[in-house]
Design an enzyme around this catalytic site. Sequence first.
Site, PDB file in Angstrom:
ATOM      1  N   ASP A 162      50.092  42.952  11.278  1.00  0.00           N
ATOM      2  CA  ASP A 162      48.865  43.667  10.331  1.00  0.00           C
ATOM      3  C   ASP A 162      47.504  43.159  10.841  1.00  0.00           C
ATOM      4  OD1 ASP A 162      50.539  44.990   8.373  1.00  0.00           O
ATOM      5  OD2 ASP A 162      51.289  42.986   8.210  1.00  0.00           O
ATOM      6  N   ASP A 182      43.774  47.450   8.336  1.00  0.00           N
ATOM      7  CA  ASP A 182      44.743  47.904   8.283  1.00  0.00           C
ATOM      8  C   ASP A 182      45.491  47.955   6.920  1.00  0.00           C
ATOM      9  OD1 ASP A 182      47.350  49.126   9.473  1.00  0.00           O
ATOM     10  OD2 ASP A 182      48.092  46.951   9.705  1.00  0.00           O
ATOM     11  N   GLU A 186      42.366  52.474   9.054  1.00  0.00           N
ATOM     12  CA  GLU A 186      43.434  53.216   9.531  1.00  0.00           C
ATOM     13  C   GLU A 186      43.679  54.631   8.665  1.00  0.00           C
ATOM     14  OE1 GLU A 186      46.847  52.128  12.573  1.00  0.00           O
ATOM     15  OE2 GLU A 186      47.661  52.214  10.436  1.00  0.00           O
TER      16      GLU A 186
END
Length: 160
Positions: free
Chosen positions: A141, A9, A69
């Site tokens: 996160d 992420d 992502e």
Amino acid sequence: MAKRILGIDPGLVHTGWAVIESAGAARAFIASGVILPRANEDLAARLSHIFTEVGKLCETFEPDECAIEITFVNKNPTTTLLLGHARAAAIVAVANNDIPISEYEPNKVKKALTSAGHADKAQVDAMVKILLPGARPKTADESDAIAIALCHANHSRLKI
């Protein structure tokens, strides 16, 4: 055969990461954490830190695949561009280790875990803990990185 997946992420301030193992429908938590570049450093130093730390993760955990992502477009284009830089630093570090990379939109990750594409962070975190009982993420996160890895494990298992 089990495969090891690195979930990322990306972010300039916090880059969440997670390593899971996937064998068929079985999932196992290996490790997770957050890369924290110094906020007072210039952009180049922070990107270098992300690049170096992701490279170390690749060497330490030897993942077979990586899931990251996709950057969504913010209201602030500068923020979106900076997030893209952090994402690129992580992608290049993974690519330098010859690890295949798959990319997922945030809504696809949320939908894969919660069946709702607009789930909030608490819902994603709760599902991470249900799907991987050994995972105890300390930050959003870190939880998001685990979710990205789980999303990839589910999607790659269904590819024909």
